[in-house]
Design a protein around this motif. Structure first.
Motif, PDB file in Angstrom:
ATOM      1  N   VAL A  97       0.836  -1.204   0.000  1.00 53.91           N
ATOM      2  CA  VAL A  97       0.000   0.000   0.000  1.00 53.91           C
ATOM      3  C   VAL A  97       0.869   1.252   0.000  1.00 53.91           C
ATOM      4  O   VAL A  97       0.611   2.209  -0.749  1.00 53.91           O
ATOM      5  CB  VAL A  97      -0.972  -0.014   1.198  1.00 53.91           C
ATOM      6  CG1 VAL A  97      -1.654   1.331   1.378  1.00 53.91           C
ATOM      7  CG2 VAL A  97      -2.004  -1.110   1.020  1.00 53.91           C
ATOM      8  N   LEU A  98       1.919   1.268   0.809  1.00 52.46           N
ATOM      9  CA  LEU A  98       2.808   2.427   0.835  1.00 52.46           C
ATOM     10  C   LEU A  98       3.517   2.635  -0.501  1.00 52.46           C
ATOM     11  O   LEU A  98       3.673   3.769  -0.953  1.00 52.46           O
ATOM     12  CB  LEU A  98       3.836   2.276   1.959  1.00 52.46           C
ATOM     13  CG  LEU A  98       3.288   2.456   3.374  1.00 52.46           C
ATOM     14  CD1 LEU A  98       4.370   2.144   4.384  1.00 52.46           C
ATOM     15  CD2 LEU A  98       2.769   3.861   3.553  1.00 52.46           C
ATOM     16  N   MET A  99       3.940   1.549  -1.130  1.00 47.85           N
ATOM     17  CA  MET A  99       4.592   1.677  -2.435  1.00 47.85           C
ATOM     18  C   MET A  99       3.622   2.178  -3.502  1.00 47.85           C
ATOM     19  O   MET A  99       4.001   2.951  -4.377  1.00 47.85           O
ATOM     20  CB  MET A  99       5.192   0.325  -2.869  1.00 47.85           C
ATOM     21  CG  MET A  99       6.360  -0.093  -2.055  1.00 47.85           C
ATOM     22  SD  MET A  99       7.717   1.072  -2.282  1.00 47.85           S
ATOM     23  CE  MET A  99       8.882   0.416  -1.175  1.00 47.85           C
ATOM     24  N   GLN A 100       2.370   1.761  -3.420  1.00 45.67           N
ATOM     25  CA  GLN A 100       1.384   2.243  -4.380  1.00 45.67           C
ATOM     26  C   GLN A 100       1.080   3.714  -4.173  1.00 45.67           C
ATOM     27  O   GLN A 100       0.785   4.439  -5.119  1.00 45.67           O
ATOM     28  CB  GLN A 100       0.079   1.424  -4.272  1.00 45.67           C
ATOM     29  CG  GLN A 100       0.199   0.026  -4.791  1.00 45.67           C
ATOM     30  CD  GLN A 100       0.435   0.000  -6.288  1.00 45.67           C
ATOM     31  OE1 GLN A 100      -0.164   0.744  -7.037  1.00 45.67           O
ATOM     32  NE2 GLN A 100       1.325  -0.878  -6.718  1.00 45.67           N
ATOM     33  N   LEU A 101       1.139   4.176  -2.922  1.00 51.88           N
ATOM     34  CA  LEU A 101       0.838   5.577  -2.644  1.00 51.88           C
ATOM     35  C   LEU A 101       1.974   6.512  -3.027  1.00 51.88           C
ATOM     36  O   LEU A 101       1.734   7.605  -3.505  1.00 51.88           O
ATOM     37  CB  LEU A 101       0.526   5.744  -1.154  1.00 51.88           C
ATOM     38  CG  LEU A 101      -0.804   5.191  -0.669  1.00 51.88           C
ATOM     39  CD1 LEU A 101      -0.904   5.332   0.839  1.00 51.88           C
ATOM     40  CD2 LEU A 101      -1.954   5.909  -1.334  1.00 51.88           C
ATOM     41  N   PHE A 102       3.205   6.085  -2.806  1.00 50.07           N
ATOM     42  CA  PHE A 102       4.331   6.989  -2.963  1.00 50.07           C
ATOM     43  C   PHE A 102       5.185   6.778  -4.202  1.00 50.07           C
ATOM     44  O   PHE A 102       6.078   7.567  -4.473  1.00 50.07           O
ATOM     45  CB  PHE A 102       5.211   6.935  -1.711  1.00 50.07           C
ATOM     46  CG  PHE A 102       4.499   7.429  -0.497  1.00 50.07           C
ATOM     47  CD1 PHE A 102       4.026   8.730  -0.431  1.00 50.07           C
ATOM     48  CD2 PHE A 102       4.275   6.592   0.574  1.00 50.07           C
ATOM     49  CE1 PHE A 102       3.350   9.187   0.685  1.00 50.07           C
ATOM     50  CE2 PHE A 102       3.604   7.033   1.696  1.00 50.07           C
ATOM     51  CZ  PHE A 102       3.154   8.349   1.755  1.00 50.07           C
ATOM     52  N   LEU A 103       4.962   5.725  -4.939  1.00 50.29           N
ATOM     53  CA  LEU A 103       5.772   5.517  -6.153  1.00 50.29           C
ATOM     54  C   LEU A 103       4.914   5.510  -7.386  1.00 50.29           C
ATOM     55  O   LEU A 103       3.804   5.295  -7.459  1.00 50.29           O
ATOM     56  CB  LEU A 103       6.549   4.220  -6.050  1.00 50.29           C
ATOM     57  CG  LEU A 103       7.659   4.194  -5.022  1.00 50.29           C
ATOM     58  CD1 LEU A 103       8.348   2.848  -5.041  1.00 50.29           C
ATOM     59  CD2 LEU A 103       8.677   5.281  -5.271  1.00 50.29           C
TER      60      LEU A 103
END
Length: 103
Positions: A97-103
């Motif tokens: 989820v964090l990678m989808q939000l920030f990358l």
């Protein structure tokens, strides 16, 4: 070192494992909803409101299982295999989820 306990002994540990089981049930339900909507030619997941809500609930349950599992390991010194498995899977979902939000 890990103990030989497979099931959690503390109440938050049991909640963590139950949340992970809820993730699998919600993902199965989401897949069934998406498959039942095939004749309607929906293009994306967000075109189907029910599948979107169930998928978001599954992600929230996975992140919740991760948070409760980490709390259980750090504060209650839970050392069961099920809690470590829950933390690892919940951590992977949180990382995704964090990678989808920030990358």
């Amino acid at each position: 070192m890990l103990s030989r306990n497979v099931t959690p002994q503390t109440r938050p540990g049991k909640w963590s494992v139950l949340l992970l089981l809820a993730v699998f049930v919600l993902l199965l339900l989401s897949a069934l909803i998406v498959q039942s909507a095939q004749p309607f030619n929906v293009d994306t997941l967000f075109d189907n409101t029910w599948a979107t809500v169930v998928s978001m609930l599954a992600i929230a349950a996975a992140v919740g299982a991760f948070v409760v599992g980490v709390y259980t390991i750090l504060c209650n010194h839970e050392r069961s295999v099920a809690v470590f498995f829950t933390v690892s899977l919940g951590g992977l979902v949180a990382l995704f989820v964090l990678m989808q939000l920030f990358l």
